[in-house]
Design a protein around this motif. Structure first.
Motif, PDB file in Angstrom:
ATOM      1  N   LYS A  48       0.304   0.521 -30.303  1.00 43.88           N
ATOM      2  CA  LYS A  48       0.441  -0.368 -31.347  1.00 43.88           C
ATOM      3  C   LYS A  48       0.660  -1.680 -30.777  1.00 43.88           C
ATOM      4  CE  LYS A  48       2.364   3.076 -34.359  1.00 43.88           C
ATOM      5  NZ  LYS A  48       1.932   4.337 -33.579  1.00 43.88           N
ATOM      6  N   ILE A  49      -0.302  -2.090 -30.116  1.00 44.42           N
ATOM      7  CA  ILE A  49      -0.428  -3.512 -29.552  1.00 44.42           C
ATOM      8  C   ILE A  49      -1.352  -4.351 -30.457  1.00 44.42           C
ATOM      9  CG2 ILE A  49      -0.682  -5.026 -27.475  1.00 44.42           C
ATOM     10  CD1 ILE A  49      -0.243  -2.502 -25.926  1.00 44.42           C
ATOM     11  N   TYR A  50      -0.827  -5.039 -31.460  1.00 44.00           N
ATOM     12  CA  TYR A  50      -1.683  -5.560 -32.489  1.00 44.00           C
ATOM     13  C   TYR A  50      -1.236  -7.326 -32.465  1.00 44.00           C
ATOM     14  CZ  TYR A  50      -2.211  -1.017 -33.786  1.00 44.00           C
ATOM     15  OH  TYR A  50      -2.435   0.392 -34.147  1.00 44.00           O
ATOM     16  N   ARG A  51      -0.267  -7.852 -32.124  1.00 43.74           N
ATOM     17  CA  ARG A  51       0.053  -9.337 -32.259  1.00 43.74           C
ATOM     18  C   ARG A  51      -0.696 -10.088 -31.311  1.00 43.74           C
ATOM     19  NH1 ARG A  51       5.316 -11.290 -34.109  1.00 43.74           N
ATOM     20  NH2 ARG A  51       5.731  -9.017 -34.181  1.00 43.74           N
ATOM     21  N   LEU A  52      -1.495 -11.032 -31.743  1.00 41.13           N
ATOM     22  CA  LEU A  52      -2.090 -11.867 -31.027  1.00 41.13           C
ATOM     23  C   LEU A  52      -1.149 -13.069 -30.675  1.00 41.13           C
ATOM     24  CD1 LEU A  52      -5.016 -12.909 -29.972  1.00 41.13           C
ATOM     25  CD2 LEU A  52      -5.096 -14.041 -32.122  1.00 41.13           C
ATOM     26  N   VAL A  53      -0.857 -13.039 -29.255  1.00 42.75           N
ATOM     27  CA  VAL A  53       0.094 -14.011 -28.751  1.00 42.75           C
ATOM     28  C   VAL A  53      -0.579 -14.941 -27.901  1.00 42.75           C
ATOM     29  CG1 VAL A  53       2.120 -12.569 -28.793  1.00 42.75           C
ATOM     30  CG2 VAL A  53       0.608 -12.423 -27.014  1.00 42.75           C
ATOM     31  N   HIS A  54      -1.968 -14.799 -27.423  1.00 41.67           N
ATOM     32  CA  HIS A  54      -2.442 -16.040 -26.787  1.00 41.67           C
ATOM     33  C   HIS A  54      -3.956 -15.767 -26.825  1.00 41.67           C
ATOM     34  CE1 HIS A  54      -3.204 -19.044 -23.591  1.00 41.67           C
ATOM     35  NE2 HIS A  54      -3.934 -18.329 -23.254  1.00 41.67           N
ATOM     36  N   PHE A  55      -4.654 -16.975 -26.848  1.00 36.11           N
ATOM     37  CA  PHE A  55      -6.263 -16.602 -26.962  1.00 36.11           C
ATOM     38  C   PHE A  55      -6.753 -17.982 -26.294  1.00 36.11           C
ATOM     39  CE2 PHE A  55      -5.508 -18.580 -31.301  1.00 36.11           C
ATOM     40  CZ  PHE A  55      -6.591 -19.333 -31.305  1.00 36.11           C
ATOM     41  N   GLU A  56      -7.943 -17.989 -25.598  1.00 38.25           N
ATOM     42  CA  GLU A  56      -8.595 -19.117 -25.147  1.00 38.25           C
ATOM     43  C   GLU A  56     -10.154 -18.882 -25.697  1.00 38.25           C
ATOM     44  OE1 GLU A  56      -7.907 -18.845 -20.881  1.00 38.25           O
ATOM     45  OE2 GLU A  56      -5.941 -18.884 -21.132  1.00 38.25           O
ATOM     46  N   MET A  57     -10.644 -19.964 -25.881  1.00 39.14           N
ATOM     47  CA  MET A  57     -12.115 -20.016 -26.398  1.00 39.14           C
ATOM     48  C   MET A  57     -12.952 -20.772 -25.215  1.00 39.14           C
ATOM     49  SD  MET A  57     -11.769 -19.147 -29.541  1.00 39.14           S
ATOM     50  CE  MET A  57     -12.281 -19.338 -30.987  1.00 39.14           C
ATOM     51  N   PHE A  58     -14.344 -20.352 -25.163  1.00 40.02           N
ATOM     52  CA  PHE A  58     -15.137 -20.511 -23.925  1.00 40.02           C
ATOM     53  C   PHE A  58     -16.438 -20.791 -24.741  1.00 40.02           C
ATOM     54  CE2 PHE A  58     -11.737 -18.264 -22.014  1.00 40.02           C
ATOM     55  CZ  PHE A  58     -11.516 -19.135 -20.918  1.00 40.02           C
ATOM     56  N   GLY A  59     -17.391 -21.697 -24.018  1.00 40.74           N
ATOM     57  CA  GLY A  59     -18.579 -22.122 -24.533  1.00 40.74           C
ATOM     58  C   GLY A  59     -19.561 -20.700 -24.148  1.00 40.74           C
ATOM     59  N   GLU A  60     -19.413 -20.150 -22.900  1.00 43.51           N
ATOM     60  CA  GLU A  60     -20.098 -19.281 -22.413  1.00 43.51           C
ATOM     61  C   GLU A  60     -19.513 -17.926 -22.326  1.00 43.51           C
ATOM     62  OE1 GLU A  60     -22.029 -20.635 -19.142  1.00 43.51           O
ATOM     63  OE2 GLU A  60     -22.496 -22.747 -19.784  1.00 43.51           O
ATOM     64  N   MET A  61     -20.102 -16.745 -22.559  1.00 43.87           N
ATOM     65  CA  MET A  61     -19.350 -15.485 -22.356  1.00 43.87           C
ATOM     66  C   MET A  61     -19.059 -15.233 -20.958  1.00 43.87           C
ATOM     67  SD  MET A  61     -17.869 -12.942 -23.512  1.00 43.87           S
ATOM     68  CE  MET A  61     -18.261 -12.634 -25.190  1.00 43.87           C
ATOM     69  N   GLU A  62     -19.878 -15.475 -20.040  1.00 52.45           N
ATOM     70  CA  GLU A  62     -19.610 -15.416 -18.372  1.00 52.45           C
ATOM     71  C   GLU A  62     -18.438 -15.972 -18.150  1.00 52.45           C
ATOM     72  OE1 GLU A  62     -21.360 -16.752 -14.267  1.00 52.45           O
ATOM     73  OE2 GLU A  62     -22.976 -16.629 -15.704  1.00 52.45           O
ATOM     74  N   LEU A  63     -17.890 -17.375 -18.573  1.00 50.37           N
ATOM     75  CA  LEU A  63     -16.860 -17.758 -18.379  1.00 50.37           C
ATOM     76  C   LEU A  63     -15.747 -17.091 -18.761  1.00 50.37           C
ATOM     77  CD1 LEU A  63     -17.759 -21.671 -18.806  1.00 50.37           C
ATOM     78  CD2 LEU A  63     -17.664 -20.454 -16.692  1.00 50.37           C
TER      79      LEU A  63
END
Length: 111
Positions: A48-63
């Protein structure tokens, strides 16, 4: 209309300092929705791991994939420090992305 892809790495938590899950996706909101609605099976749903606590956006999927692998290799205290640095209260960041707060599911249609 075609959906725009935005590579992202994300960390979910079960609760404050709880179990963690790290993933990568090209559609963060859609992926979080899948986690919360049982569309994905595995570690996150089992615990039951559902809480979004961190995210990072990137320009390319490889990164994004490279960053996901890096975070998965980190020691737990490093991951906790990363979360605390940007989200010290471990708030559910998915609410800011337009998803409902945890525990606030719509009642099913019917009598």
């Amino acid at each position: 209309m075609r959906e725009e892809k935005q590579p992202s790495v994300y960390i979910l938590a079960s609760k404050l300092y709880g179990s963690l899950y790290i993933g990568v996706t090209s559609n963060l909101v859609g992926r979080i929705w899948q986690h919360r609605n049982g569309a994905t099976l595995g570690h996150a749903s089992k615990y039951k791991i559902y809480r979004l606590v961190h995210f990072e956006m990137f320009g390319e999927m490889e990164l994004a994939i490279r960053r996901e692998k890096q975070l998965k290799n980190w020691h737990r205290p490093w991951k906790i420090n990363l979360i605390n640095e940007h989200n010290p209260h471990w708030a559910d960041l998915a609410v800011g992305l337009g998803l409902p707060p945890l525990g606030k599911k719509k009642p099913p249609d019917g009598p």
